[in-house]
Design an enzyme around this catalytic site. Structure first.
Site, mmCIF file in Angstrom:
data_model
loop_
_atom_site.group_PDB
_atom_site.id
_atom_site.type_symbol
_atom_site.label_atom_id
_atom_site.label_comp_id
_atom_site.label_asym_id
_atom_site.label_seq_id
_atom_site.Cartn_x
_atom_site.Cartn_y
_atom_site.Cartn_z
ATOM 1 N N THR A 13 -18.162 24.098 -6.865
ATOM 2 C CA THR A 13 -17.738 25.462 -6.512
ATOM 3 C C THR A 13 -16.455 25.482 -5.698
ATOM 4 O OG1 THR A 13 -19.983 26.280 -6.527
ATOM 5 C CG2 THR A 13 -18.441 27.519 -5.196
ATOM 6 N N SER A 58 -21.572 19.893 -10.455
ATOM 7 C CA SER A 58 -22.314 18.672 -10.101
ATOM 8 C C SER A 58 -23.648 18.557 -10.840
ATOM 9 C CB SER A 58 -22.514 18.568 -8.595
ATOM 10 O OG SER A 58 -23.510 19.441 -8.148
ATOM 11 N N SER A 59 -24.078 19.620 -11.495
ATOM 12 C CA SER A 59 -25.295 19.510 -12.316
ATOM 13 C C SER A 59 -25.062 18.573 -13.497
ATOM 14 C CB SER A 59 -25.712 20.882 -12.840
ATOM 15 O OG SER A 59 -25.893 21.742 -11.757
ATOM 16 N N ASP A 90 -24.811 21.125 -5.474
ATOM 17 C CA ASP A 90 -26.151 21.032 -6.086
ATOM 18 C C ASP A 90 -26.708 19.612 -6.104
ATOM 19 O OD1 ASP A 90 -26.106 23.733 -6.471
ATOM 20 O OD2 ASP A 90 -25.721 23.664 -8.630
ATOM 21 N N THR A 276 -43.126 11.669 -0.219
ATOM 22 C CA THR A 276 -43.803 12.944 0.055
ATOM 23 C C THR A 276 -42.980 14.165 -0.367
ATOM 24 O OG1 THR A 276 -44.773 14.363 1.756
ATOM 25 C CG2 THR A 276 -42.993 12.919 2.473
ATOM 26 N N GLN A 277 -43.704 15.231 -0.757
ATOM 27 C CA GLN A 277 -43.054 16.511 -1.080
ATOM 28 C C GLN A 277 -42.600 17.232 0.188
ATOM 29 O OE1 GLN A 277 -45.723 18.873 -3.531
ATOM 30 N NE2 GLN A 277 -45.898 17.215 -4.985
HETATM 31 N N1 ASP Z 1 -23.084 24.497 -9.231
HETATM 32 C C1 ASP Z 1 -22.172 24.078 -8.203
HETATM 33 C C2 ASP Z 1 -22.097 22.558 -8.247
HETATM 34 O O1 ASP Z 1 -22.956 21.899 -7.757
HETATM 35 C C3 ASP Z 1 -22.619 24.547 -6.876
HETATM 36 C C4 ASP Z 1 -21.764 24.128 -5.705
HETATM 37 O O2 ASP Z 1 -20.767 23.480 -5.819
HETATM 38 O O3 ASP Z 1 -22.107 24.511 -4.588
HETATM 39 O O4 ASP Z 1 -21.169 22.033 -8.814
#
Ligand code: ASP
Length: 342
Positions: A13, A58-59, A90, A276-277
């Site tokens: 972002t 980053s996804s 992310d 652990t969660q």
């Molecule tokens: N979807 C974006 C990413 O992880 C969110 C961010 O940068 O905060 O690339």
């Protein structure tokens, strides 16, 4: 002589702009990003930069991208005093964890940062994050050594150990926490470092690992989880290790069919890790009857590892040494401050 910092721009972002047609956020290139922060000229640090040809959300980060960032740092290691990695928030905690395990013997700061709002927007959090991350990457102590010789995340006035950090909020500027470790520094009028929380300086040369084994799964337990489903998931061809995210201090169902599915996987040589969660606290395998079977079948207790650190550490250890026994030993040994031993 002013310190030098290399900016490594991967996307996220921080460098996005809104597509005028659709309104969707897309990454922009490094040149445009730098144009948005004329203040960079005045931070008193010599800056270099390297960017992914195609910056990504980053996804879309994969283990190969972590290796690529580690390789960029290795190639410029002697030339720069510190490194700032601009990255989407992310999966930033995964990249930070992976880098901490890939960069063995690191003695210089590698600071990851990003933002919740793009750099061109009026209320952006990007400028402060970027400028302070650069200052931290350039900061030295009285003896001229880096103040933070480790991989860390700087976000919204706090610096956290990278492999202890989790993203906890999708909207707030305070998007990260490290529940089991104090912040390494807090930025207000001054940047206050906590030397007791920061890793000691490591001796010896940087050794960069470049192999990860991604045959690792995560299985999140929930009440009513079906044994047949767990069995199916653990029967994926080639699977080497699975991180079980368990309840509380490392507990799970005592359903015999569920435990049989885990035992069968162990019999096929699959390593199981117990994490652990809960965001804070640690696994104490065997404390309750509901974790005793895990103990008996040789599930590796993950202590206070985050899921992000557990997954990336397992990938790096399996990449280094394919033997399962080495994985079990390695998971219990702190490599870069990711783990508190009991
Ligand atoms: N979807 C974006 C990413 O992880 C969110 C961010 O940068 O905060 O690339």
């Amino acid at each position: 002589m002013s310190a030098s910092v290399l900016l490594i721009y991967t996307g996220g972002t921080i460098g996005m702009w809104a597509d005028p047609r659709t309104g969707a956020l897309r990454p922009m290139d490094l040149e445009h990003l730098e144009e948005q922060v004329p203040e960079l000229e005045r931070v008193g640090v010599k800056l270099g930069s390297v960017a992914f040809e195609k910056p990504i959300d980053s996804s879309d980060m994969r283990p190969a991208d972590w290796v690529r960032v580690a390789g960029i740092i290795a190639a410029h290691y002697e030339q720069y005093d510190g490194f700032v990695v601009l990255h989407g928030s992310d999966t930033m905690a995964y990249t930070a964890s992976a880098l901490s395990f890939l960069l063995e013997g690191l003695a210089k700061p590698v600071i990851l940062t990003g933002s919740q709002l793009p750099i061109g927007t009026i209320r952006t959090d990007a400028k402060e994050n970027l400028i302070t991350a650069i200052e931290i990457a350039a900061a030295t102590d009285e003896q001229g050594r880096s103040r933070v010789p480790e991989v860390a995340i700087y976000f919204e006035y706090r610096l956290y150990r990278g492999n202890r950090t989790v993203k906890v909020h999708a909207e707030r500027f305070e998007a990260f926490r490290s529940p089991n470790w104090p912040p390494l520094a807090e930025a207000g009028v001054h940047i206050r470092y906590d030397p007791a929380a920061i890793l000691p300086h490591r001796q010896g040369p940087l050794r960069v690992h470049d192999r990860l084994d991604d045959r690792v799964a995560v299985i999140r337990l929930f009440p009513g989880i079906r044994a047949s489903w767990v069995d199916h998931a653990l029967n994926v061809p080639d699977l080497r290790a699975a991180v079980l995210t368990t309840f509380g201090s490392g507990n799970g169902p005592t359903d015999p069919a569920f435990l049989d599915a885990l035992r069968a996987a162990r019999g096929r040589g699959i390593e199981l890790l117990n994490v652990t969660q809960c965001v804070g606290g640690r696994v104490e395998q065997g404390k309750y009857v509901t974790s005793r079977a895990f103990q008996e079948m040789g599930v590796v207790p993950g202590a206070d590892l985050t899921v992000e650190a557990a997954v990336t550490k397992a990938m790096v250890l399996l990449g280094r040494d394919h033997a399962s026994a080495a994985l079990a030993r390695g998971m219990a040994t702190p490599l870069a401050g990711e783990l508190t031993m009991s």
